[in-house]
Design an enzyme around this catalytic site. Sequence first.
Site, short mmCIF file in Angstrom:
data_model
loop_
_atom_site.label_atom_id
_atom_site.label_comp_id
_atom_site.label_asym_id
_atom_site.label_seq_id
_atom_site.Cartn_x
_atom_site.Cartn_y
_atom_site.Cartn_z
N ASP A 1 -2.41 4.70 -2.65
CA ASP A 1 -2.61 3.66 -2.99
C ASP A 1 -4.14 2.40 -2.80
O ASP A 1 -4.36 3.13 -3.88
CB ASP A 1 -1.88 2.59 -1.15
CG ASP A 1 -1.30 2.14 -0.83
OD1 ASP A 1 -0.87 1.27 -2.10
OD2 ASP A 1 -0.49 1.79 0.16
N ASP B 1 5.57 -4.40 -3.64
CA ASP B 1 6.14 -3.58 -1.86
C ASP B 1 7.86 -4.16 -2.42
O ASP B 1 7.65 -5.15 -1.95
CB ASP B 1 5.99 -3.43 -0.52
CG ASP B 1 4.74 -2.29 -0.45
OD1 ASP B 1 4.17 -1.99 -1.22
OD2 ASP B 1 4.09 -2.79 1.03
#
Length: 408
Positions: free
Chosen positions: A176, A231
């Site tokens: 991430d 996302d």
Amino acid sequence: MKRLPAHIAAMEEKALLFAVFFLFLSTSAVAIRPERSLVAVARRAALENGLGRTPQMGWNSWNHFGCNINETIIQQTADAMVDTGLAKLGYDYINIDDCWAAYDRDSQGNLIANPSTFPSGIKALADYVHGKGLKLGVYGDAGSRTCSNEMPGSLGYEEQDAKTFASWGVDYLKYDNCNDEGLSPQPRYINMSKALQSCGRKIFFSLCEWGVDDPAKWAGSVGNSWRTTGDIQDNWESMTAIADSNDKWASYAGPGGWNDPDMLEVGNGGMTTEEYRSHFSIWALAKAPLLIGCDIRSLSNDTKVILSNVNVIAVNQDELGVQGHKAQQGDQEVWAGPLTGGRVAVVLWNRGSAEASITAYWSSIGLNESTVVDAHNLWTDEITSSVKGQLNETVDTHACKMYVLTPK
Ligand SMILES: *[C@@H]1O[C@H](CO)[C@@H](O)[C@H](O)[C@H]1NC(C)=O
Ligand SMILES: *[C@@H]1O[C@H](CO)[C@@H](O)[C@H](O)[C@H]1NC(C)=O
Ligand SMILES: *[C@@H]1O[C@H](CO)[C@@H](O)[C@H](O)[C@H]1NC(C)=O
Ligand SMILES: *[C@@H]1O[C@H](CO)[C@@H](O)[C@H](O)[C@H]1NC(C)=O
Ligand SMILES: *[C@@H]1O[C@H](CO)[C@@H](O)[C@H](O)[C@H]1NC(C)=O
């Protein structure tokens, strides 16, 4: 559509010029965009860790559980993957997302599992998952702390953390992009890529820098997949927007490296069954990772039917590895892409608010006008023989129909 010659994958860089020229000749007569061939071949010479020859399939904890995970849930998910039959269909990665590690590193600077939620440690969990014939993935971050702030990031600890993952038997790293310390993504992701390549174990590298630095353009030599968007949320607006943003990078995907429009929401409850069927069909056609994001310990029948469609999975896993793309615009969309054997996968997708008729024209999906095909409806499993020139069907609102067209 022509199939790439098998030797291309192993081709040395000095042969690239010839390959590019040859591909241009062999594909310029059909609908493939030439830049796709150039990029696919150039990229293939780059990262060769042997992984991701087709898009990765499996499960990830985030979309359903967020931070509320522990080793029991992960073990039960591995059990369910086998018991539901999903493992046999190719879903083999069990990926733990954020929140598996302790807040601080140990006195040697090593990452350690959170002692209250993963008391047996990650190695024991990897052993358990491997014992089921599955693979284990973990999550890390190319910054000082992960996105939850609950665990340390790997910036500056790339080699140490890669070795730790290897020693535990980890098979996959989702990496991430939070708390980046003001550094641009590319060098941070390259450093972890190098660390993984020298850690002594083959670890699938899934970049998750949300598309901020156009990773499709550079990540082919760095990892096996790269997120192209922010996302996904469990609703129609988010899913359709992400499908569209991911589409523009189609030419950069290929065996070894895939565009990642984020994990599946199928089964999480925020969309209708037909919307989920569209979500799954488009992800499969776009050669996206098929990472289930619901609780597979309690699958509904509808969810199981969608996730288990072997015809649709076969489109995703077709070894030609060309990402299907939007071929006709508007509320009534046509998405299409070539498959091995000169076949073409097509999705008729009604994004409008009422039932509508949708026509896919051979000229827009890469077929010769005169080509006669058998049309296999992948959701009803019916075959219509001898279809020529166009395929038109009535499609419900937010639903899709998906076909494989096989020339006679
Ligand atoms: C994991 O969570 C479940 C449900 O929240 C709970 O029943 C179980 O005991 C927990 N296991 C561990 C190891 O914390
Ligand atoms: C990447 O690694 C090199 C060599 O260890 C180091 O000098 C550099 O600062 C690192 N870059 C980033 C962005 O972490
Ligand atoms: C789900 O499918 C199973 C097996 O096909 C069937 O026995 C069961 O009745 C179904 N349940 C529902 C709620 O439709
Ligand atoms: C399309 O079909 C026609 C008639 O069979 C043939 O002459 C032509 O070469 C084909 N074109 C392509 C690009 O395959
Ligand atoms: C297919 O298209 C033709 C011409 O546009 C139309 O007359 C016909 O009703 C359509 N069929 C379906 C099933 O939509």
